[in-house]
Design an enzyme around this catalytic site. Structure first.
Site, PDB file in Angstrom:
ATOM      1  N   CYS A  36       1.052   1.808   7.122  1.00 48.80           N
ATOM      2  CA  CYS A  36       1.344   2.025   8.549  1.00 48.80           C
ATOM      3  C   CYS A  36       2.815   2.332   8.817  1.00 48.80           C
ATOM      4  O   CYS A  36       3.173   2.702   9.925  1.00 48.80           O
ATOM      5  CB  CYS A  36       0.939   0.793   9.353  1.00 48.80           C
ATOM      6  SG  CYS A  36       1.945  -0.641   8.930  1.00 48.80           S
ATOM      7  N   ASP A  38       5.233   0.200   8.928  1.00 50.50           N
ATOM      8  CA  ASP A  38       5.957  -0.941   9.493  1.00 50.50           C
ATOM      9  C   ASP A  38       6.776  -1.650   8.415  1.00 50.50           C
ATOM     10  O   ASP A  38       6.547  -1.455   7.238  1.00 50.50           O
ATOM     11  CB  ASP A  38       4.971  -1.931  10.135  1.00 50.50           C
ATOM     12  CG  ASP A  38       4.361  -1.352  11.397  1.00 50.50           C
ATOM     13  OD1 ASP A  38       5.015  -0.499  12.022  1.00 50.50           O
ATOM     14  OD2 ASP A  38       3.240  -1.738  11.746  1.00 50.50           O
ATOM     15  N   CYS A  63       3.082  -5.347  13.397  1.00 49.44           N
ATOM     16  CA  CYS A  63       2.131  -5.692  14.460  1.00 49.44           C
ATOM     17  C   CYS A  63       1.888  -7.203  14.531  1.00 49.44           C
ATOM     18  O   CYS A  63       2.457  -7.974  13.770  1.00 49.44           O
ATOM     19  CB  CYS A  63       0.824  -4.988  14.157  1.00 49.44           C
ATOM     20  SG  CYS A  63       0.075  -5.684  12.687  1.00 49.44           S
ATOM     21  N   CYS A 107      -1.398  -5.598   6.583  1.00 48.75           N
ATOM     22  CA  CYS A 107      -0.302  -6.251   7.316  1.00 48.75           C
ATOM     23  C   CYS A 107       0.091  -7.555   6.642  1.00 48.75           C
ATOM     24  O   CYS A 107       1.269  -7.914   6.587  1.00 48.75           O
ATOM     25  CB  CYS A 107      -0.706  -6.543   8.748  1.00 48.75           C
ATOM     26  SG  CYS A 107      -1.567  -5.187   9.545  1.00 48.75           S
TER      27      CYS A 107
HETATM   28 FE1  FES Z   1       1.654  -2.200  10.446  1.00 48.67          FE
HETATM   29 FE2  FES Z   1       0.197  -4.335  10.930  1.00 48.67          FE
HETATM   30  S1  FES Z   1      -0.230  -2.292  11.512  1.00 48.67           S
HETATM   31  S2  FES Z   1       2.030  -4.230   9.853  1.00 48.67           S
END
Ligand code: FES
Length: 211
Positions: A36, A38, A63, A107
């Site tokens: 993702c 992140d 998230c 995640c």
């Molecule tokens: Fe990226 Fe959860 S969607 S860490």
């Protein structure tokens, strides 16, 4: 509509434990998720004799699931030895949270990887790594994936800012595709050195800018 998250996840998301940064931490790491994009940072302080984690904090740019997992793994890791903390799995983290929706598994993987990398960073910078593999371009590139491009909120490799990498007799040279006088060059340079320097066979890191 019923929430896909357990009560425990929501509780840790709303009131995460151990959030923040440890200045001059003994070990630290930033990890990005290939799924993702992140990122999460993990900081640890370690008792020099017992090798137990005396303090741990995290910052999440991810998230709700990532924040909740960061909160739970920092709780699980606190007080453990480095060897015990390394074994904490994403399954354990997700079980402790009462389960995560399947699509959110990455995640918790991200948070667990962050913890493992912070431990690895401590071990490297304190000469505790026993198995010594010579540094390759791939190893350097993997490290550069953990340096954030502040303009994009994604890592340097993914945003094509790494133009060239060379390794020669203990010196790593990284060429970054940014002008020397760009506002972010000092921060990027510092982070690159911080990530590459702990590698056991690297004595010098040179960061150059292209334009
Ligand atoms: Fe990226 Fe959860 S969607 S860490």
């Amino acid at each position: 509509m019923k929430s896909p998250y357990s009560e425990t996840v929501l509780e840790h998301f709303r009131h995460p434990h151990n959030v923040g940064k440890i200045e001059n931490a003994d070990g630290k790491a930033i990890e990005g998720s290939p799924a993702c994009g992140d990122m999460v940072s993990v900081y640890i302080n370690v008792h020099p004799d017992t090798k137990t984690i005396t303090d741990i904090k995290f910052e999440s740019y991810g998230c709700a699931s990532n924040i909740a997992t960061g909160s739970i793994i920092t709780e699980l890791a606190k007080g453990k030895t480095l060897d015990e903390a390394k074994k904490i799995s994403w399954k354990q983290a997700s079980d402790a949270l009462g389960g995560l929706p399947k699509i959110k598994a990455h995640c918790s993987v991200l948070a667990v990887e962050g913890l493992r990398s912070a431990i690895e960073n401590y071990e490297e910078s304190h000469g505790l790594i026993k198995e010594r593999i010579p540094t390759t371009l791939e190893i350097v590139r993997a490290r550069l994936r953990k340096v954030m491009n502040p303009m994009a909120g994604l890592d340097l490799v993914r945003t094509n800012l790494v133009q060239d990498i060379e390794i020669d007799k203990g010196t790593v040279r990284v060429v970054v595709n940014l002008p020397e006088d760009h506002q972010f060059t000092p921060a990027i340079k510092e982070e690159i050195i911080e990530k590459i320097k702990p590698l056991w066979d690297i004595k010098e890191v040179i960061v150059e800018f292209t334009q």
